[in-house]
Design a protein around this motif. Structure first.
Motif, short mmCIF file in Angstrom:
data_model
loop_
_atom_site.label_atom_id
_atom_site.label_comp_id
_atom_site.label_asym_id
_atom_site.label_seq_id
_atom_site.Cartn_x
_atom_site.Cartn_y
_atom_site.Cartn_z
N LEU A 11 0.83 -1.20 0.00
CA LEU A 11 0.00 0.00 0.00
C LEU A 11 0.86 1.25 0.00
CD1 LEU A 11 -2.82 1.36 0.32
CD2 LEU A 11 -2.50 1.15 2.79
N ALA A 12 1.85 1.27 0.89
CA ALA A 12 2.73 2.43 0.98
C ALA A 12 3.51 2.64 -0.32
CB ALA A 12 3.69 2.26 2.16
N TYR A 15 1.50 4.31 -3.22
CA TYR A 15 1.26 5.75 -3.08
C TYR A 15 2.56 6.56 -3.14
CZ TYR A 15 -3.70 5.27 -2.25
OH TYR A 15 -5.04 5.01 -2.42
N ILE A 16 3.63 6.02 -2.61
CA ILE A 16 4.92 6.74 -2.66
C ILE A 16 5.37 6.93 -4.10
CG2 ILE A 16 7.37 6.52 -2.14
CD1 ILE A 16 6.55 5.21 0.52
N VAL A 17 5.22 5.89 -4.92
CA VAL A 17 5.65 5.97 -6.32
C VAL A 17 4.85 7.03 -7.07
CG1 VAL A 17 5.72 4.74 -8.52
CG2 VAL A 17 6.54 3.62 -6.44
N GLN A 18 3.53 7.03 -6.90
CA GLN A 18 2.71 8.01 -7.62
C GLN A 18 2.94 9.42 -7.09
OE1 GLN A 18 1.23 6.97 -10.40
NE2 GLN A 18 2.10 4.98 -9.79
N ALA A 19 3.23 9.53 -5.79
CA ALA A 19 3.55 10.85 -5.24
C ALA A 19 4.83 11.40 -5.87
CB ALA A 19 3.71 10.75 -3.71
N PHE A 129 -3.01 -0.31 -6.36
CA PHE A 129 -3.12 -1.14 -5.16
C PHE A 129 -4.30 -2.10 -5.23
CE2 PHE A 129 -4.83 -1.77 -0.84
CZ PHE A 129 -3.78 -2.51 -0.31
N ILE A 130 -5.47 -1.59 -5.60
CA ILE A 130 -6.68 -2.43 -5.60
C ILE A 130 -6.59 -3.52 -6.64
CG2 ILE A 130 -9.15 -2.43 -6.10
CD1 ILE A 130 -9.37 0.25 -4.75
N VAL A 131 -6.21 -3.18 -7.85
CA VAL A 131 -6.20 -4.15 -8.94
C VAL A 131 -5.13 -5.23 -8.71
CG1 VAL A 131 -5.83 -4.46 -11.41
CG2 VAL A 131 -7.18 -2.54 -10.59
#
Length: 287
Positions: A11-12, A15-19, A129-131
């Motif tokens: 999960l982390a 989001y870190i990559v897209q940030a 994350f979801i997929v």
């Protein structure tokens, strides 16, 4: 260890990559790398789900330790990760298209609104994350806990492979049709042949099948005592979300609306919509 603790590194990472991509490209108003961000997100999150224990040990010891060999993982983990990797290669084609087109028309307006553009990057993190959730979950299990591959696994592999071929064939048929149209070999306004004669969106049908197959391949592992009851159902959000996204939100609806706008006065368009299912081949649903 509860379910959230098992899946938190993935999960982390998503989001870190897209940030990081948002920090680089939102100020530039550059959307060309959006699909690349998705591809990198899937690759890095899958990597984290496999190697997080080794990476954590490196941090604890204060030095970089060698990563374990592939033999350290169960066959199911390797197949799931490879299936996701094969699927990611298709994202590369969209990246090439975006560069050739000079950008992505989806972001013509939103890229000039930093807050909204940033939101799109974080929505992509949620999608990553979801997929990919069935893969990330299955990758957290130690090799000795994984059950041997069974009939359900092989059927799921077959569903993934056939769905991938179905989607690739649909895209290939449309590409050939467009080239023929551009070469003035026909004057058809929209494709109605091949797989497009049994579904108005066969490529999306294949996409849903791909993720249903990946989820199916993960289920035997997710039913082990390593996970709490209901984990299989939680992981099923992957194909369900994919279906909802394509069928009800960002896939079929805008394409159908665009078709009605472009071909609404053409009797052939109305006949196509009347005789060919909107999604599932050979179903009775037309809208």
């Amino acid at each position: 260890m509860n379910l959230f603790s098992k899946i938190f590194p993935s999960l982390a990472t998503s989001y870190i990559v897209q940030a990081a991509f948002a920090l680089a490209f939102v100020p530039q108003r550059n959307e060309k790398y959006y699909d690349l961000g998705g591809a990198v997100g899937f690759i890095s999150t899958t990597f984290a789900s496999l190697y997080y224990p080794s990476l954590r040990e490196s941090v604890i010891r204060g030095k970089l330790l060698p990563l374990p060999p592939l033999s350290h993982f169960a066959p199911r983990q390797l197949i799931l990760s490879a299936a996701l990797g094969i699927w990611i290669t298709r994202l590369g084609s969209f990246l090439v298209q975006a560069f050739k087109a000079g950008g992505d028309s989806r972001f013509d307006e939103v890229k000039h609104k930093p807050v909204h553009f940033t939101f799109y990057w974080f929505m992509q993190a949620t999608w990553v994350f979801i997929v990919g959730l069935p893969v990330y979950l299955a990758n957290t299990i130690p090799k000795n806990v994984h059950p041997p591959l069974n009939t359900r696994d092989y059927l799921s592999i077959g569903l993934f492979a056939s769905s991938f071929f179905f989607e690739a064939l649909a895209d290939r048929q449309k590409t050939i049709w467009r080239r023929s149209r551009d070469a003035k070999e026909h004057d058809e306004k929209f494709i109605t042949s091949g797989l497009w004669s049994i579904s108005r969106h066969p490529n999306y049908v294949g996409e849903v099948g791909i993720w249903a197959g990946i989820w199916g391949l993960s289920t035997t592992a997710l039913q082990t005592p390593y996970f709490p009851r209901g984990t299989v159902a939680i992981a099923a959000i992957s194909p369900i979300f994919t279906y909802f996204l394509l069928r009800k939100l960002s896939g079929v609806p805008p394409l159908e609306k665009a078709g009605d706008k472009r071909f609404g006065t053409d009797p052939k368009w109305h006949e196509y919509k009347r005789t060919v299912p909107i999604f599932w081949p050979w179903s009775s649903a037309r809208e």
